[in-house]
Design a protein around this motif. Structure first.
Motif, PDB file in Angstrom:
ATOM      1  N   THR B  82      32.485  31.011  33.676  1.00 36.64           N
ATOM      2  CA  THR B  82      32.420  31.929  32.482  1.00 36.64           C
ATOM      3  C   THR B  82      33.375  33.682  32.911  1.00 36.64           C
ATOM      4  O   THR B  82      33.828  33.735  32.340  1.00 36.64           O
ATOM      5  CB  THR B  82      31.286  32.650  32.328  1.00 36.64           C
ATOM      6  N   SER B  83      33.474  33.198  34.020  1.00 34.97           N
ATOM      7  CA  SER B  83      33.397  34.726  35.443  1.00 34.97           C
ATOM      8  C   SER B  83      35.446  33.787  36.033  1.00 34.97           C
ATOM      9  O   SER B  83      35.084  32.998  36.539  1.00 34.97           O
ATOM     10  CB  SER B  83      33.146  35.248  35.976  1.00 34.97           C
ATOM     11  N   PHE B  84      36.435  34.056  35.734  1.00 38.57           N
ATOM     12  CA  PHE B  84      37.578  33.625  36.440  1.00 38.57           C
ATOM     13  C   PHE B  84      38.060  34.584  37.391  1.00 38.57           C
ATOM     14  O   PHE B  84      38.630  35.562  37.097  1.00 38.57           O
ATOM     15  CB  PHE B  84      38.182  33.207  35.179  1.00 38.57           C
ATOM     16  N   VAL B  85      37.694  34.016  38.947  1.00 39.89           N
ATOM     17  CA  VAL B  85      38.159  34.762  39.563  1.00 39.89           C
ATOM     18  C   VAL B  85      40.382  34.317  40.424  1.00 39.89           C
ATOM     19  O   VAL B  85      40.820  34.129  40.256  1.00 39.89           O
ATOM     20  CB  VAL B  85      37.805  34.422  40.792  1.00 39.89           C
ATOM     21  N   LEU B  86      40.492  35.962  39.693  1.00 39.96           N
ATOM     22  CA  LEU B  86      41.903  35.876  39.535  1.00 39.96           C
ATOM     23  C   LEU B  86      42.597  35.956  41.002  1.00 39.96           C
ATOM     24  O   LEU B  86      43.355  35.457  41.634  1.00 39.96           O
ATOM     25  CB  LEU B  86      42.546  36.896  39.054  1.00 39.96           C
ATOM     26  N   ASP B  87      41.388  36.614  41.840  1.00 36.02           N
ATOM     27  CA  ASP B  87      41.842  36.965  43.381  1.00 36.02           C
ATOM     28  C   ASP B  87      40.597  37.372  43.797  1.00 36.02           C
ATOM     29  O   ASP B  87      40.283  38.419  43.374  1.00 36.02           O
ATOM     30  CB  ASP B  87      43.191  37.903  42.793  1.00 36.02           C
ATOM     31  N   SER B  88      40.584  36.833  44.908  1.00 40.60           N
ATOM     32  CA  SER B  88      38.964  37.073  45.805  1.00 40.60           C
ATOM     33  C   SER B  88      39.952  37.751  47.560  1.00 40.60           C
ATOM     34  O   SER B  88      39.152  38.126  48.026  1.00 40.60           O
ATOM     35  CB  SER B  88      38.229  36.340  46.023  1.00 40.60           C
ATOM     36  N   SER B  89      41.205  38.072  47.506  1.00 40.73           N
ATOM     37  CA  SER B  89      41.520  38.712  48.571  1.00 40.73           C
ATOM     38  C   SER B  89      41.350  40.017  48.683  1.00 40.73           C
ATOM     39  O   SER B  89      41.806  40.552  49.805  1.00 40.73           O
ATOM     40  CB  SER B  89      42.518  37.991  49.514  1.00 40.73           C
ATOM     41  N   ILE B  90      41.759  40.758  48.156  1.00 37.24           N
ATOM     42  CA  ILE B  90      41.613  42.067  48.195  1.00 37.24           C
ATOM     43  C   ILE B  90      40.534  42.966  47.415  1.00 37.24           C
ATOM     44  O   ILE B  90      39.817  42.406  46.144  1.00 37.24           O
ATOM     45  CB  ILE B  90      42.717  42.392  47.234  1.00 37.24           C
ATOM     46  N   ASP B  91      40.860  44.429  47.265  1.00 40.72           N
ATOM     47  CA  ASP B  91      39.586  44.843  46.576  1.00 40.72           C
ATOM     48  C   ASP B  91      40.473  45.711  45.819  1.00 40.72           C
ATOM     49  O   ASP B  91      41.003  46.603  46.266  1.00 40.72           O
ATOM     50  CB  ASP B  91      38.759  45.657  47.844  1.00 40.72           C
TER      51      ASP B  91
END
Lengths: 342, 218
Positions: B82-91
């Protein structure tokens, strides 16, 4: 004697080795052709890739119920089209809405299909493979089928260095075959290239002169197409309701525009026109000769034909069109069904 | 001891990265596939397939260098999560705004590249008309007057004037990009009258324009 046998054997072995090593992809650019449009850098060619594409092209396993292959609607000896039927029939005898196009000199094509909907040879095959009225195959299912076949895994590994078959690899494999279908050895070509002992007859020459005056603007030599879309005077078929190019561009001005097909091997690619409504080549000439003036479904190029051709002129044109037949292409063993592979 | 743990937790929650996410939402709540949502006074709607393309995503600002996401193209598929992570490397908190193409521009549409998220096996490729479906919205609703109650919207096309991709730049007031489908089905599509679209054109452009205005950052 024994030594002679050994020597002969060694010569034979080295000869076969040389054949394998030097056997290249059959694509070539004929001397009198322009630069191809196809971007070869995207798809490095190779004989093994070509052979893989050829196997795929002739394999009915690419259709849902393994009943038809690409070659079912694209027969080599007719210029890789489906003859006899106005519109082609696919799986379960389902009838499509268009006459299957010839596959000739595709490396020079900017557009594919009668409406030009597809713009990459590398992606073209997805359409007939998945079309419900053609091969009706689900790509996911097809990839499963191919990946489950040790025969194909080995062939893809040999050709592309990867035994995992993906959509891009499958498409490149097929394109490696279709791009190779170069036809440039007709009598016309031999005359143009001034091959010794080959000349037009007087009738063919008169036909060629007429052709250059009235037909060449659209069926431009040496490819015999300008790759454009034109209205050729055919009324809309009320059943098929095919608006041609407009179906792609959504522009009203593109209504009833269809891609100009090449005329190479036209003698054998009957029936004619996008929906195959004309059976005989002489009837096509008749159609263009007798277009009513003021017909709004006619491109400006065709309006140059101000009065009907005489019977003599029609015969001359027909004689010239037959010089576009390339038997070396239609019977080239490189392009025929690959026997004894499995 | 408890106070210590709480303070550690607070510290961690402050330090945890704020990942860049994408959600399909219905009135602001992430959509769960196959769940029924009320529509109008007595009808309901259920989504079975939700997919959309985002491309050329770039984060900007706050003194940081602009940051371009690793892939040029992202296919968001509600089937995955339901939640698609586009990018986990940045804040995302280190950036001021985000710019991206909603859909795929004409260059990507016509590149002939069938790799990765552009692979036709993903069901977004139009075989008859080179190009991609940009937004695929499929489901059922009691409003659809057919036996299956199926609706099927394949929205795409890159040719002007009916191009269905849009270049957007939004302030990063949160870390989640949301595409809310409530307005589309409440105000713009009457499922009773229209429940299928599978070609580019004026209607596709109109629906895509509504989708564009239904994007927000939260």
């Amino acid at each position: 004697m024994r030594i002679l046998n050994v020597v002969l054997f060694l010569v034979f072995i080295s000869y076969s080795f040389i054949v394998v090593v030097t056997d290249k992809h059959p694509f070539y650019i004929p001397k009198h052709f322009p630069k191809p449009y196809y971007q070869f850098k995207d798809v490095p060619q190779g004989r093994l890739r070509f052979e893989l594409g050829r196997t795929l092209f002739y394999d009915p396993a690419l259709s849902r119920d393994s009943s038809i292959s690409c070659a079912t609607c694209h027969l080599q000896y007719t210029g890789f089209t489906h003859i006899d039927h106005p519109v082609s029939h696919g799986i379960d005898g389902r009838i499509g809405t268009r006459n299957s196009p010839v596959m000739i000199n595709l490396a020079w094509n900017k557009f594919f299909h009668w409406d030009g909907g597809v713009i990459h040879l590398n992606a073209q095959a997805i359409n007939p493979l998945t079309h419900p009225k053609e091969m009706d195959m689900d790509i996911v299912e097809l990839l499963k089928r191919l990946n489950n076949s040790s025969f194909y895994r080995k062939r893809f590994y040999a050709a592309f260095g990867d035994s995992v078959i993906t959509t891009p690899l499958l498409m490149r494999g097929i394109a490696n075959f279709s791009v190779a279908l170069v036809s440039a050895n007709s009598k016309y070509d031999k005359v143009i290239l001034k091959e010794e002992g080959v000349a037009f007859t007087d009738q063919e020459q008169r036909g060629y002169d007429l052709f250059q005056k009235y037909c060449n603007a659209c069926h431009t030599e040496p490819l015999y197409t300008s790759h454009e879309f034109k209205k050729n005077g055919l009324e809309l078929d009320p059943e098929l309701k095919d608006l041609g190019r407009m179906g792609i561009t959504e522009r009203k001005a593109d209504s009833l525009l269809f891609k100009i097909p090449t005329l190479r091997n036209v003698e054998f690619s009957f029936p004619y026109m996008h929906d195959g409504r004309i059976q005989k080549l002489k009837e096509v000439i008749e159609h263009y000769s007798s277009l009513p003036t003021g017909n709004k479904n006619v491109s400006k190029e065709l309006k140059k034909i101000k009065k009907p051709f005489t019977e003599e002129q029609k015969k001359d044109l027909l004689a010239f069109l037959k010089t576009l037949t390339d038997k070396e292409f239609l019977y080239n063993k490189d392009f025929s069904f690959p026997r004894g592979e499995r | 001891m408890r106070a210590f743990l709480v303070s550690i937790l607070i510290l961690f929650s402050f330090q945890a990265k704020s990942q860049l996410l994408f959600n399909f939402t219905w009135k602001g709540e992430p959509i769960t596939l196959s769940r029924y949502y009320p529509l109008g006074e007595k009808d309901s709607i259920q989504f079975t397939e939700l997919k959309c393309y985002l491309s050329n995503i770039e984060l900007k600002g706050k003194g940081n260098k602009d940051y371009q996401l690793a892939a040029a193209v992202y296919l968001i598929d509600a089937e995955d999560s339901t939640s698609f992570v586009l990018d986990s490397s940045i804040d995302t908190r280190n950036f001021k705004s985000i710019s991206f193409t909603f859909g795929l521009d004409s260059i990507i549409n016509t590149s002939g590249d069938l790799e990765g998220d552009l692979d036709p096996v993903l069901g977004m490729y139009w075989a008859w008309n080179t190009g991609y479906i940009h937004y695929k919205i499929v489901g059922h609703s009691s409003l659809v007057p057919t036996p299956s109650h199926l609706f099927d919207f394949h929205i795409g096309g890159y040719r002007k004037p009916n191009a269905t991709y849009f270049k957007l730049e939004l302030l990063l007031t949160g870390s989640t990009i949301e595409l809310d489908l409530y307005q589309l089905f409440n105000e713009n599509i009457n499922l009773n009258l229209s429940h299928q679209l599978v070609v580019p054109g004026k209607l596709a452009f109109e629906l895509a324009t509504v989708l564009k205005s239904s994007i927000r950052v939260k």
